[in-house]
Design a protein around this motif. Structure first.
Motif, mmCIF file in Angstrom:
data_model
loop_
_atom_site.group_PDB
_atom_site.id
_atom_site.type_symbol
_atom_site.label_atom_id
_atom_site.label_comp_id
_atom_site.label_asym_id
_atom_site.label_seq_id
_atom_site.Cartn_x
_atom_site.Cartn_y
_atom_site.Cartn_z
ATOM 1 N N PHE A 240 0.823 -1.201 0.000
ATOM 2 C CA PHE A 240 0.000 0.000 0.000
ATOM 3 C C PHE A 240 0.867 1.265 0.000
ATOM 4 C CE2 PHE A 240 0.508 -2.122 4.071
ATOM 5 C CZ PHE A 240 1.269 -1.195 4.777
ATOM 6 N N HIS A 241 0.292 2.323 -0.560
ATOM 7 C CA HIS A 241 0.876 3.653 -0.407
ATOM 8 C C HIS A 241 0.476 4.216 0.951
ATOM 9 C CE1 HIS A 241 2.654 4.409 -4.309
ATOM 10 N NE2 HIS A 241 1.551 4.026 -4.937
ATOM 11 N N THR A 242 1.340 5.074 1.524
ATOM 12 C CA THR A 242 1.028 5.700 2.801
ATOM 13 C C THR A 242 1.418 7.176 2.754
ATOM 14 O OG1 THR A 242 1.287 5.519 5.209
ATOM 15 C CG2 THR A 242 3.233 5.080 3.851
ATOM 16 N N ALA A 243 1.189 7.891 3.851
ATOM 17 C CA ALA A 243 1.428 9.333 3.904
ATOM 18 C C ALA A 243 2.833 9.673 3.428
ATOM 19 C CB ALA A 243 1.208 9.846 5.321
ATOM 20 N N GLY A 244 2.950 10.676 2.579
ATOM 21 C CA GLY A 244 4.228 11.092 2.006
ATOM 22 C C GLY A 244 4.404 10.642 0.580
ATOM 23 N N ASP A 245 3.775 9.525 0.223
ATOM 24 C CA ASP A 245 3.888 9.025 -1.154
ATOM 25 C C ASP A 245 3.202 9.945 -2.152
ATOM 26 O OD1 ASP A 245 5.251 6.917 -0.119
ATOM 27 O OD2 ASP A 245 3.710 5.399 -0.507
ATOM 28 N N LYS A 269 -11.571 13.756 -4.343
ATOM 29 C CA LYS A 269 -10.442 14.637 -4.023
ATOM 30 C C LYS A 269 -9.151 13.871 -3.764
ATOM 31 C CE LYS A 269 -13.167 18.567 -2.539
ATOM 32 N NZ LYS A 269 -13.307 19.693 -1.592
ATOM 33 N N SER A 270 -9.030 12.721 -4.414
ATOM 34 C CA SER A 270 -7.804 11.931 -4.234
ATOM 35 C C SER A 270 -6.590 12.647 -4.819
ATOM 36 C CB SER A 270 -7.965 10.552 -4.882
ATOM 37 O OG SER A 270 -8.043 10.661 -6.298
ATOM 38 N N HIS A 271 -6.832 13.538 -5.786
ATOM 39 C CA HIS A 271 -5.716 14.261 -6.410
ATOM 40 C C HIS A 271 -5.324 15.499 -5.611
ATOM 41 C CE1 HIS A 271 -9.399 16.205 -7.658
ATOM 42 N NE2 HIS A 271 -8.720 17.255 -8.098
ATOM 43 N N ILE A 272 -6.052 15.769 -4.533
ATOM 44 C CA ILE A 272 -5.772 16.948 -3.693
ATOM 45 C C ILE A 272 -5.133 16.548 -2.365
ATOM 46 C CG2 ILE A 272 -6.857 18.867 -2.434
ATOM 47 C CD1 ILE A 272 -8.952 18.986 -4.639
ATOM 48 N N TYR A 273 -5.612 15.466 -1.771
ATOM 49 C CA TYR A 273 -5.133 15.069 -0.434
ATOM 50 C C TYR A 273 -4.259 13.821 -0.506
ATOM 51 C CZ TYR A 273 -8.593 18.362 1.306
ATOM 52 O OH TYR A 273 -9.321 19.497 1.561
ATOM 53 N N ASP A 274 -3.206 13.840 0.296
ATOM 54 C CA ASP A 274 -2.263 12.729 0.367
ATOM 55 C C ASP A 274 -2.931 11.491 0.981
ATOM 56 O OD1 ASP A 274 0.080 11.309 0.255
ATOM 57 O OD2 ASP A 274 1.138 12.460 1.801
ATOM 58 N N TYR A 275 -2.257 10.362 0.850
ATOM 59 C CA TYR A 275 -2.712 9.150 1.531
ATOM 60 C C TYR A 275 -2.641 9.368 3.044
ATOM 61 C CZ TYR A 275 -1.371 7.164 -3.036
ATOM 62 O OH TYR A 275 -1.225 6.910 -4.376
#
Length: 447
Positions: A240-245, A269-275
């Motif tokens: 999985f991807h996580t915060a920072g990716d 809004k997946s293109h606006i907010y990080d994982y």
């Protein structure tokens, strides 16, 4: 520590307990010192911590009752002296047939193609297996791939329309998260809606599952979560991807913990907010009383086992390459989760600590620690916990905190106050002790 207040009635030696020139603070000392200096035993004021049960509804045996109670007492008033511990007991009993909500969250990246075919026939089998445990069960469905920007998916228009490796094969456009079916008890509807799903694809190996889990947790109304046992089944064959990716795709705003589903059920809004980070996800799942079941293939099993250690009330099961064992996996995982009783505290005031001792009969127990845990608990088996609370300092005004068994919505509400003052008699105006009536006697002091 105790204190020796003056008598509020006629002048007596006690009213002159403090000698000329001594501060009124000398009234506060240890019991032994006060007695040695002449304070009568019955005049020593020494408040001790105590509690009072304000609400204690009996525990239920069956979930078929109109009001199901599995945790007691429901409300406690607690008074603490700073630095001293005080204990009370909390009881829990698993009611038979407690309702269950299951939301099935599936990775639809191309490598899960054979799994999707089996999941399309899952509805009746999954409901039948869960109805062996409870009569009231609902299932829902959602899917995910990854954020729809580079480098996670190809942004070539033709590839966005059809991300399949073979251009003659039809695949759905990639999405970060799609909510397909709200929770329902209709197995035919589940199979019908899931059968309409097609596989998709992305570029990199890690998937965007954390975005999907976050939306499934915070969009309670759209998912249709009830105040019952909530299970989120997460199936994937990759990490999985996580915060920072998100920075790889120019996405730097932290996940905002809000629901962003549009009218088509897509995470808009997946293109606006990080994982989200692992810690953020763990906090949201715990607050929402959602217990995740990570059903993953053998190659990624060690990664998800480490993840499960960081997320309370989660479990990992090994998924066969074609997901053919998923019903048995979910059934086993539910039995494992529901037989573990984990009592924890929430919204604890600063300077207050809580410790637990578990009493589990023949189940496995834990001693002390920051939560009370009993494993292997059977239906209608009573377990109890001794909860010990300590306040290090005086608290301004009343405070409160809650105790909750993870995975359940019921709470024990604890109203807390610290005992930092001695109880005083009502002020005595024009007291003869105060210069012949020229003052008010308040808490042993002439004012």
């Amino acid at each position: 520590m105790g204190s020796c207040p003056p008598a509020a009635e006629s002048p007596s030696p006690l009213q002159n307990f403090t000698k000329v020139g001594e501060s009124d603070a000398t009234r506060c000392a240890t019991r032994e010192e006060l007695l040695q200096r002449g304070c009568a035993l019955e005049e020593v004021v020494e408040p001790w911590g105590r509690h009072q049960v304000l609400e204690d509804t009996p525990l239920s045996d069956s979930a078929e009752q109109e009001m199901v109670t599995q945790l007691a007492p429901q409300k406690i008033a607690l008074w603490l002296r700073p630095g001293e511990q005080h204990s009370f007991s909390v009881r829990f009993k698993r009611a038979e047939g407690y309702p269950v909500d299951v939301y099935y969250l599936m990775d639809l990246s191309y490598s899960m193609k054979d799994d999707l075919e089996n999941i399309k026939k899952l509805g009746n089998d999954l409901l039948a297996a869960l109805r062996n445990i409870t009569k009231s069960v609902k299932i829902g469905f959602g899917s995910f791939v990854d954020k729809t920007v580079l480098p996670y998916v190809s942004t070539v228009p033709a590839k966005l329309r059809n991300p399949c490796p073979d251009r003659y094969e039809q695949c759905d456009s990639p999405v970060s998260f799609r909510h397909v079916l709200p929770l329902t008890d209709n197995a035919s509807e589940f199979e019908s809606r899931v059968s309409q799903q097609r596989i998709s694809g992305n570029l990199d190996s890690p998937e965007g599952g954390f975005d999907a889990i976050m939306q499934a947790a915070v969009c309670e109304e759209q998912i249709g979560w009830r105040n019952v046992t909530r299970l989120l089944v997460f199936t994937s064959d990759d990490v999985f991807h996580t915060a920072g990716d998100g920075k790889l795709g120019g996405i730097y705003l932290p996940n905002d913990n809000q629901c962003h589903l549009d009218t088509d059920g897509l995470y808009s809004k997946s293109h606006i907010y990080d994982y989200p980070s692992v810690g953020h996800l763990a906090q949201v799942l715990s607050a929402s009383n959602i217990q995740p079941i990570f059903a993953v293939t053998g190659s990624t099993l060690p990664v998800y086992q480490e993840l499960s250690r960081l997320i309370p009330k989660s479990v990992v099961g090994e998924l066969k390459e074609d997901s053919s064992n998923v019903v048995q996996l979910i059934s086993d995982a539910y039995n494992s989760l529901s037989s573990t009783v984990n009592l924890e505290h929430f919204q604890l005031p600063p300077g207050v600590s809580v410790a637990y001792e578990s009493h589990c009969e023949d189940a496995t127990r834990s001693l002390g620690g920051h939560s009370g845990v009993c494993s292997g608990v059977r239906i209608n088996q009573l377990v109890s916990f001794t909860v010990t609370v300590q306040a290090d300092t005086c608290l301004e005004g009343p405070h409160s905190f809650a105790l909750r068994v993870l995975g359940f919505t019921e709470e024990v509400h604890v109203e807390l106050q610290t005992l930092c003052e001695c109880p005083c008699d009502k002020p005595e105006p024009h007291a003869t002790h105060c210069s012949g009536g020229h003052g008010t006697l308040t808490c042993g002091v002439c004012r």
